[in-house]
Design a protein around this motif. Structure first.
Motif, PDB file in Angstrom:
ATOM      1  N   LEU A 150       0.677  -1.295  -0.224  1.00  0.00           N
ATOM      2  CA  LEU A 150      -0.036   0.042   0.022  1.00  0.00           C
ATOM      3  C   LEU A 150       0.887   1.168  -0.188  1.00  0.00           C
ATOM      4  CD1 LEU A 150      -2.738  -1.098   2.406  1.00  0.00           C
ATOM      5  CD2 LEU A 150      -2.821  -1.355   0.127  1.00  0.00           C
ATOM      6  N   LEU A 151       2.101   1.340   0.585  1.00  0.00           N
ATOM      7  CA  LEU A 151       2.939   2.426   0.682  1.00  0.00           C
ATOM      8  C   LEU A 151       3.497   2.640  -0.486  1.00  0.00           C
ATOM      9  CD1 LEU A 151       4.291   1.893   4.401  1.00  0.00           C
ATOM     10  CD2 LEU A 151       3.131   4.101   3.610  1.00  0.00           C
ATOM     11  N   ALA A 152       3.794   1.521  -1.124  1.00  0.00           N
ATOM     12  CA  ALA A 152       4.431   1.668  -2.477  1.00  0.00           C
ATOM     13  C   ALA A 152       3.360   2.230  -3.485  1.00  0.00           C
ATOM     14  CB  ALA A 152       4.849   0.205  -3.034  1.00  0.00           C
ATOM     15  N   LYS A 153       2.133   1.842  -3.307  1.00  0.00           N
ATOM     16  CA  LYS A 153       1.188   2.127  -4.301  1.00  0.00           C
ATOM     17  C   LYS A 153       0.759   3.697  -4.133  1.00  0.00           C
ATOM     18  CE  LYS A 153      -1.830  -1.196  -5.135  1.00  0.00           C
ATOM     19  NZ  LYS A 153      -3.131  -2.028  -4.775  1.00  0.00           N
ATOM     20  N   VAL A 154       0.800   4.338  -3.001  1.00  0.00           N
ATOM     21  CA  VAL A 154       0.342   5.755  -3.017  1.00  0.00           C
ATOM     22  C   VAL A 154       1.655   6.733  -2.964  1.00  0.00           C
ATOM     23  CG1 VAL A 154      -1.726   5.076  -1.355  1.00  0.00           C
ATOM     24  CG2 VAL A 154       0.571   5.527  -0.430  1.00  0.00           C
ATOM     25  N   LEU A 155       2.703   5.921  -2.858  1.00  0.00           N
ATOM     26  CA  LEU A 155       3.958   6.784  -2.891  1.00  0.00           C
ATOM     27  C   LEU A 155       5.158   6.811  -3.954  1.00  0.00           C
ATOM     28  CD1 LEU A 155       4.941   6.540   1.001  1.00  0.00           C
ATOM     29  CD2 LEU A 155       3.837   8.639   0.037  1.00  0.00           C
ATOM     30  N   ILE A 156       5.085   5.622  -4.703  1.00  0.00           N
ATOM     31  CA  ILE A 156       5.913   5.355  -5.859  1.00  0.00           C
ATOM     32  C   ILE A 156       5.355   5.674  -7.023  1.00  0.00           C
ATOM     33  CG2 ILE A 156       7.601   3.640  -6.758  1.00  0.00           C
ATOM     34  CD1 ILE A 156       7.907   2.556  -3.836  1.00  0.00           C
ATOM     35  N   ASP A 157       5.933   6.188  -8.030  1.00  0.00           N
ATOM     36  CA  ASP A 157       5.650   6.218  -9.586  1.00  0.00           C
ATOM     37  C   ASP A 157       6.762   5.488 -10.225  1.00  0.00           C
ATOM     38  OD1 ASP A 157       3.191   7.586  -9.531  1.00  0.00           O
ATOM     39  OD2 ASP A 157       4.001   9.603  -9.162  1.00  0.00           O
ATOM     40  N   ARG A 165      -5.120   8.165   5.104  1.00  0.00           N
ATOM     41  CA  ARG A 165      -6.451   8.182   4.363  1.00  0.00           C
ATOM     42  C   ARG A 165      -6.118   7.755   3.137  1.00  0.00           C
ATOM     43  NH1 ARG A 165      -7.986   8.778   8.801  1.00  0.00           N
ATOM     44  NH2 ARG A 165      -8.077   6.498   8.263  1.00  0.00           N
ATOM     45  N   LYS A 166      -5.003   8.110   2.381  1.00  0.00           N
ATOM     46  CA  LYS A 166      -4.824   7.529   1.018  1.00  0.00           C
ATOM     47  C   LYS A 166      -4.594   6.043   0.916  1.00  0.00           C
ATOM     48  CE  LYS A 166      -5.241  10.783  -1.926  1.00  0.00           C
ATOM     49  NZ  LYS A 166      -6.273  10.696  -3.016  1.00  0.00           N
ATOM     50  N   LEU A 167      -3.817   5.655   2.184  1.00  0.00           N
ATOM     51  CA  LEU A 167      -3.331   4.051   2.298  1.00  0.00           C
ATOM     52  C   LEU A 167      -4.819   3.325   2.456  1.00  0.00           C
ATOM     53  CD1 LEU A 167      -0.462   4.198   4.893  1.00  0.00           C
ATOM     54  CD2 LEU A 167      -0.339   3.724   2.419  1.00  0.00           C
ATOM     55  N   GLU A 168      -5.814   3.887   3.281  1.00  0.00           N
ATOM     56  CA  GLU A 168      -6.982   3.329   3.399  1.00  0.00           C
ATOM     57  C   GLU A 168      -7.817   3.265   2.050  1.00  0.00           C
ATOM     58  OE1 GLU A 168     -11.252   4.045   5.944  1.00  0.00           O
ATOM     59  OE2 GLU A 168      -9.607   5.473   6.097  1.00  0.00           O
ATOM     60  N   GLN A 169      -7.954   4.176   1.269  1.00  0.00           N
ATOM     61  CA  GLN A 169      -8.487   4.105  -0.154  1.00  0.00           C
ATOM     62  C   GLN A 169      -7.645   3.093  -1.097  1.00  0.00           C
ATOM     63  OE1 GLN A 169      -7.962   8.114  -1.541  1.00  0.00           O
ATOM     64  NE2 GLN A 169      -9.135   9.020  -0.082  1.00  0.00           N
ATOM     65  N   ALA A 170      -6.306   3.078  -0.933  1.00  0.00           N
ATOM     66  CA  ALA A 170      -5.654   1.873  -1.668  1.00  0.00           C
ATOM     67  C   ALA A 170      -5.955   0.445  -1.287  1.00  0.00           C
ATOM     68  CB  ALA A 170      -4.345   1.830  -1.446  1.00  0.00           C
ATOM     69  N   LYS A 171      -6.416   0.328   0.222  1.00  0.00           N
ATOM     70  CA  LYS A 171      -6.951  -0.802   0.856  1.00  0.00           C
ATOM     71  C   LYS A 171      -8.218  -1.071   0.267  1.00  0.00           C
ATOM     72  CE  LYS A 171      -7.113  -3.307   5.126  1.00  0.00           C
ATOM     73  NZ  LYS A 171      -6.681  -4.610   4.746  1.00  0.00           N
ATOM     74  N   GLN A 172      -8.877  -0.449   0.313  1.00  0.00           N
ATOM     75  CA  GLN A 172     -10.337  -0.594  -0.077  1.00  0.00           C
ATOM     76  C   GLN A 172     -10.449  -1.211  -1.622  1.00  0.00           C
ATOM     77  OE1 GLN A 172     -12.115   3.334  -0.031  1.00  0.00           O
ATOM     78  NE2 GLN A 172     -12.619   3.138   2.413  1.00  0.00           N
TER      79      GLN A 172
END
Length: 397
Positions: free
Chosen positions: A114-121, A259-266
């Motif tokens: 999740l961290l990679a998904k929201v922080l890494i391009d 909150r961004k991590l939560e959206q990615a988890k959803q």
């Protein structure tokens, strides 16, 4: 109605899928399942530490009292009483962690994803230790970053080397306590220097801490989260202090990131098992871990000492290794000309297994390194396996 003689399906995988690779450790574990193999390979907690009876009682209690709630869908951020427990557990006299900063995950491996998904391009610069945790490298690699290796020494990551290589980086990933794979621990002075450097640079610092409670001395060092809760992202897990089979971890971060991590988890799994979270809360809420963790520390400390003593006796002087003060791993450096991948083939023929070190490097691997895990092996088999491995190394030294 069934279609007769269908043509073979030609799967068109995504570019991302084409780059996926199996975990070297997981592949080795397939071999080490054979009972005759003494395996120092897997980073698996000892089953002897699993509180089976306490978990059974907790499952019974949750299902008998709140069964319909436990078996229902739950909130994406996690079971509120458990999030409150995590927040209280991580709070100190100077720093108060709020439940809103806690996101429960399906193991800490999901937190990495999740961290990679929201922080890494694609092409984002990501700083990692040398060597670093294989699971993190796998999770980050899916999002195609540019890995930058941060130098280390026997004391772990070198904070003074971060600033010259950090420009444009999205994050720095570190394991300060009994690091996987090396077993090294970052001193308080280095923790402070690293946190200060990252804060000055505006660089998010991920503190992955699955082993922090497993200090053989019983006194874990202060968490970097408490030094800067606004810039440190903390990851924890119940896998090493209860059982990995429950697949329950958590990430603690500033609320906008959570909150961004939560959206990615959803999008990934809606929520982590409500039943599992409620059971774990039932287990830990009244202080069970304060009695349970010392038994894990004692077992691991004993087996670590057995392995270190055997290595002192049977390994050649040309090899060097770490002497961890907690956790589950010892890191071995062999003479430069010895390839640990080739050594593994010979070791398996002698019914001994380990993990070659090359997989733990983001960039240029050191082929003369390997990781040993001692916690699942009885003392007599530790000594026998180390003796066999020592003979193989000595023959090449």
């Amino acid at each position: 109605m069934k279609i007769e003689h269908p043509a073979p399906m030609q799967w068109q995988f995504s570019r991302r899928a084409e780059q996926l690779q199996s975990s070297v450790i997981r592949e080795i574990l397939k071999v080490t399942m054979r009972p005759e193999i003494t395996s120092f390979a897997g980073g698996l907690p000892s089953p002897a530490t699993f509180p089976v009876e306490r978990m059974r009682e907790a499952f019974d209690a949750v299902l008998s009292r709140q069964g319909s709630v436990a078996l229902q869908y739950g909130p994406s951020d996690g079971y509120a009483p458990l999030r409150e427990w995590v927040a209280d557990h991580l709070s100190t006299d100077g720093v108060r962690i709020l439940p809103e900063q806690v996101l429960m995950t399906s193991g800490s491996q999901q937190a990495l994803d999740l961290l990679a998904k929201v922080l890494i391009d694609q092409g984002s610069k990501v700083l990692v230790e040398t060597p670093s945790y294989l699971g993190a490298l796998q999770a980050f690699s899916v999002y195609e970053p540019e890995f930058v290796s941060v130098p280390t020494d026997d004391g772990g990551l070198l904070p003074e080397t971060v600033a010259p290589i950090a420009q444009g980086a999205r994050l720095l990933y570190a394991l300060p306590n009994f690091q996987n794979p090396t077993g090294r621990t970052l001193s308080v002075e280095r923790r402070l220097a690293l946190v200060e450097t990252c804060a000055r640079l505006g660089l998010p610092l991920i503190e992955d801490d699955p082993y922090g409670a497993l200090s053989y001395r019983g006194e874990p060092l202060p968490k970097m989260l408490g030094m800067n809760p606004h810039g440190v992202i903390y990851m924890g897990s119940f896998s090493k202090v209860l059982t990995p089979g429950i697949r329950l971890g958590y990430v603690v971060a500033p609320v906008p990131l959570v909150r961004k991590l939560e959206q990615a988890k959803q999008a990934a799994d809606l929520h982590t098992s409500q039943l599992t979270q409620m059971v774990v809360h039932e287990v830990v809420k009244d202080g069970f871990l304060t009695q349970h963790i010392p038994t894990i520390r004692a077992l691991y400390a004993d087996r670590c000492q057995v392995m270190l003593s055997a290595m002192d006796e049977f390994f050649p002087k040309s090899a060097t290794w770490t002497r961890p003060e907690g956790g589950m791993f010892i890191w071995v450096t062999l003479p430069k000309h010895i390839d640990s991948m080739k050594l593994l083939e010979e070791a398996i023929a002698q019914h001994v297994a380990f993990v070659p070190g090359t997989s733990f490097y983001a960039n240029v691997p050191e082929t003369n390194t390997l990781r040993l895990s001692f916690v699942t092996v009885p003392p007599e088999r530790i000594r026998d396996g180390v003796e066999k491995l020592g003979r193989l190394i000595a023959a090449k030294a």
